[in-house]
Design an enzyme around this catalytic site. Structure first.
Site, PDB file in Angstrom:
ATOM      1  N   LYS A   1      -6.927  22.963  35.502  1.00  0.00           N
ATOM      2  CA  LYS A   1      -5.621  23.308  34.934  1.00  0.00           C
ATOM      3  C   LYS A   1      -4.650  22.932  36.089  1.00  0.00           C
ATOM      4  O   LYS A   1      -4.979  22.910  37.292  1.00  0.00           O
ATOM      5  CB  LYS A   1      -5.567  24.620  34.791  1.00  0.00           C
ATOM      6  CG  LYS A   1      -6.568  25.104  33.433  1.00  0.00           C
ATOM      7  CD  LYS A   1      -5.850  24.721  32.127  1.00  0.00           C
ATOM      8  CE  LYS A   1      -6.617  24.890  30.897  1.00  0.00           C
ATOM      9  NZ  LYS A   1      -7.958  24.771  30.792  1.00  0.00           N
TER      10      LYS A   1
ATOM     11  N   SER B   1      -8.382  19.048  28.164  1.00  0.00           N
ATOM     12  CA  SER B   1      -7.150  20.220  28.247  1.00  0.00           C
ATOM     13  C   SER B   1      -6.177  19.503  29.125  1.00  0.00           C
ATOM     14  O   SER B   1      -5.218  19.970  29.479  1.00  0.00           O
ATOM     15  CB  SER B   1      -7.575  21.320  28.896  1.00  0.00           C
ATOM     16  OG  SER B   1      -8.117  20.975  30.092  1.00  0.00           O
TER      17      SER B   1
END
Lengths: 437, 246
Positions: free
Chosen positions: B206, B169
């Site tokens: 993230k 990610s």
């Protein structure tokens, strides 16, 4: 009388005792965040509970019980092999964080420390309670484990304070509050007072720590020896035991012992275990530049009976090759082929600095010098490639059997999940978070 | 444990005659070894001179190492008595001689008052080569202020953890599966930091995007949608570096 304080001075000294809560299990929860709030047990490789998280303790799991029993009491518990490398890293960091606050940090055990805070109120612009809170919060934030903290006037009292409210406890006992905490405390719970002293004091009608602390000095000196007189002073808020800051740099003796399962009666294998113990002890002795004058060898059988011999050496040494003769002799004296052995150990005692060794007149110094060069090379290789990169042939048979056979013989996660460039012996000195992202 | 064990049981159960002769026993073993390798004794005889020389050099090297270690640990040079203690020299004169020798080799120097100042000692173990060669290289002054890779990647060693990445990610930020990220638990997360966070019971890595009261977690891979925490957001640490070894 009951309500009268033991001392009215609030902080003649401020000693902090810090005790990590279920340390090994907490470390595991810190690097496996998904295990937070769940019952965690470590010690899989030993077959017994080495540490249990508070969630597991709440379900009745205690230290030292067999894993099969623990599983019965708490089937949903996560059981992990001990990862001493990670625990040691956490321990070192915990002490380092404490040293940011005060230079006087005594590393009492892997998860316990005493810190002398006396005089620090000025530099932190706040009371001792605030400093202690900051220490606790920093450790909990940076390491992700919880610790219990107690602050009082002496080591004995600080220990009572940190035990008072666990886990994640925070207890401050200033001078005029001491008696409140000692009133309910059975004497046997005081650090340094054992069952015999407890029973002895019971004969005088002394049952609580407060009753003991309130006894007049004449009585104490008449009936008890010096260590207990010191504890009496400490309970009264007079600090006797100093906080000893330096980490261990010298040793009285060095002992190395290892348990192996299943137990064995194979002389070659058991001797190999001893040989490995001896090598490990000598490595440590050489690291601290020490040499032994006495060698103690012991064997423990399956039914936990110990037999040992002590051997005197004519000259201090820390080289296994010089000690194997003695080791073999000790081993043959002890070893009984009928018995099953579960543990071997050696102790190097009578340690002297290796720089002052006096050779006897008839010794071949060239050969000794050569021996020194060989072991310098061995130590160099170990530093470069990991411990036991080079070892004696007599230790080889230890590899005949995994130290703990069967399902229990599994290695901690850190040992099996390696980064490129790490190997089985040497890994990066940082704990690894096991989070899947 | 051991002591009580020996007290209660076979304490010092070595026959008196055997005491004190154990080392000699050990020597006997060595004698036997020598019978097997007759060349051994000859060799040691022939090379005695060479051996001695290397020993002396080795000792000097190890002393330099000890002094350098002290300097690195304490941020100052040791006093004469401290050198004596570390190097096993009893007299100040012996220490003085050692210092003179090291001064001549460019390892350290002394100021007007006789206090020690590190020279080549201060930077790296490589300078041992310089000791042997006898002259310090002019580049060394420049190297005095270098940073180790450790210190570059790790700001707060007590609060730093490693994490092996498994997902993709953050591939847009150059963090790929199998990479090692350095996570600082002690750092306050700021807007734009890459964080390790638990969102509604799920762990993820993230970008942290803060706008006023609103918090958003954004990945660096278009295949993943931004995450808006519904009930809970816990930040375990800030990613300060990524390491990849080929």
């Amino acid at each position: 009388m009951e309500a009268q304080p033991l001392t009215i001075r609030s902080w003649p000294r401020a000693i902090l005792h810090l005790d990590a809560d279920a340390f090994f299990a907490s470390c595991e929860q810190a690097i496996h965040p998904e295990l937070k709030g769940k019952p965690v047990i470590t010690g899989k490789e030993r077959g017994i509970v080495a540490a249990a998280s508070y969630e597991a303790k709440a379900l009745g799991v205690t230290r030292g019980t067999r894993l099969s029993e623990a599983k019965r009491a708490c089937p949903e518990a996560v059981i992990l092999p001990s990862d001493y490398e990670t625990y040691s890293l956490f321990s070192v960091r915990m002490f380092d964080i404490l040293r940011r606050f005060s230079p006087d940090v005594e590393e009492y055990s892997i998860d316990e420390a005493f810190v002398d805070l006396t005089g620090l109120r000025r530099s932190f612009h706040g009371p001792y309670g605030m400093i202690a809170r900051q220490m606790q919060e920093t450790i909990e934030q940076e390491l992700g484990i919880t610790v219990s903290v107690g602050v009082s006037l002496s080591k004995v009292l600080a220990k009572i304070a940190s035990k008072h409210n666990k886990p994640h406890g925070f207890t401050l006992i200033p001078g005029r509050e001491i008696h409140r905490y000692l009133r309910e405390l059975p004497l046997g719970k005081v650090w340094g007072i054992g069952p015999n002293t407890t029973e002895f004091m019971r004969k005088f009608g002394i049952k609580t720590a407060l009753a003991f602390a309130r006894k007049e000095e004449d009585f104490i000196t008449k009936h008890l020896s010096k260590p207990y007189q010191e504890i009496w002073h400490e309970l009264n808020g007079r600090s006797i035991y100093p906080v000893v800051p330096e980490s261990k740099s010298s040793y009285q003796s060095i002992s190395k012992a290892k348990t192996f399962t299943p137990a064995s009666n194979d002389a070659v294998f058991v001797f190999a275990q001893l040989s490995k113990n001896l090598e490990a002890a000598c490595i440590k002795a050489r690291r601290y530049k020490l040499a032994a004058t006495r060698l103690i060898v012991f064997l423990r059988t399956q039914d936990f009976s110990d037999r040992g011999v002590e051997l005197r050496l004519s000259r201090p040494t820390a080289y296994p090759a010089e000690l194997f003769g003695a080791l073999k002799q000790g081993f043959h004296e002890l070893f009984d082929p009928e018995a099953l052995y579960r543990q071997t150990g050696v102790v190097l005692a009578g340690l002297v600095p290796s720089s002052v060794i006096q050779y006897t007149l008839f010794e071949d110094t060239a050969r000794i010098e050569k021996m020194a060069r060989i072991y310098d090379a061995v130590d160099f290789l170990s530093e470069r490639f990991g411990k036991y990169a080079v070892h004696h042939g007599s230790s080889l048979p230890t590899k005949l059997q995994a130290r703990h056979e069967g399902e229990r013989g599994d290695t901690p996660q850190r040992g099996s999940e390696l980064f490129k460039g790490e190997n089985r012996r040497q890994r990066l000195g940082l704990p690894m978070l096991h989070i899947k992202v | 444990m051991v002591v009580s064990l020996l007290d209660s049981r076979e304490s010092k159960k070595v026959p008196a005659g055997r005491r004190g002769c154990l080392y000699e026993k050990g020597l006997k073993g060595l004698d036997r070894a020598q019978e097997n390798f007759p060349l051994d004794s000859k060799r040691s005889f022939t090379y005695t001179g060479v051996m001695k020389k290397t020993t002396r050099e080795d000792r000097l090297h190890s002393r330099v190492r000890v002094i350098a270690g002290f300097f690195r640990q304490n941020g100052r040079m040791p006093s004469f008595s401290e050198i004596g203690e570390m190097c096993g020299l009893r007299s100040k004169n012996a220490v003085y001689k050692l210092v003179k020798q090291l001064e001549g080799l460019g390892v350290l120097k002394r100021d007007k008052k006789g206090r020690l100042i590190p020279k080549s000692l201060a930077y790296s173990l490589r300078m041992l080569g310089a000791v042997e060669a006898g002259f310090p290289s002019p580049a060394e002054e420049e190297l005095a202020d270098t940073l180790s890779l450790d210190r570059l990647l790790i700001k707060n060693p007590d609060a730093t953890f490693l994490l092996k990445v498994s997902g993709d990610s953050m591939s847009g930020a150059g963090i790929l599966p199998g990479d090692m990220v350095v996570v600082d638990k002690g750092q306050q997360p700021k807007n734009g930091d890459i964080v390790i966070a638990e969102v509604d019971g799920q762990w993820t890595m993230k970008y942290l995007r803060k706008r006023g009261e609103k918090v958003l977690l954004i990945s660096a891979n278009p295949r993943y949608q931004p995450i808006k925490p519904k009930t809970e957001l816990k930040i375990a640490g800030v990613v300060t570096a990524v390491v990849r070894k080929y």
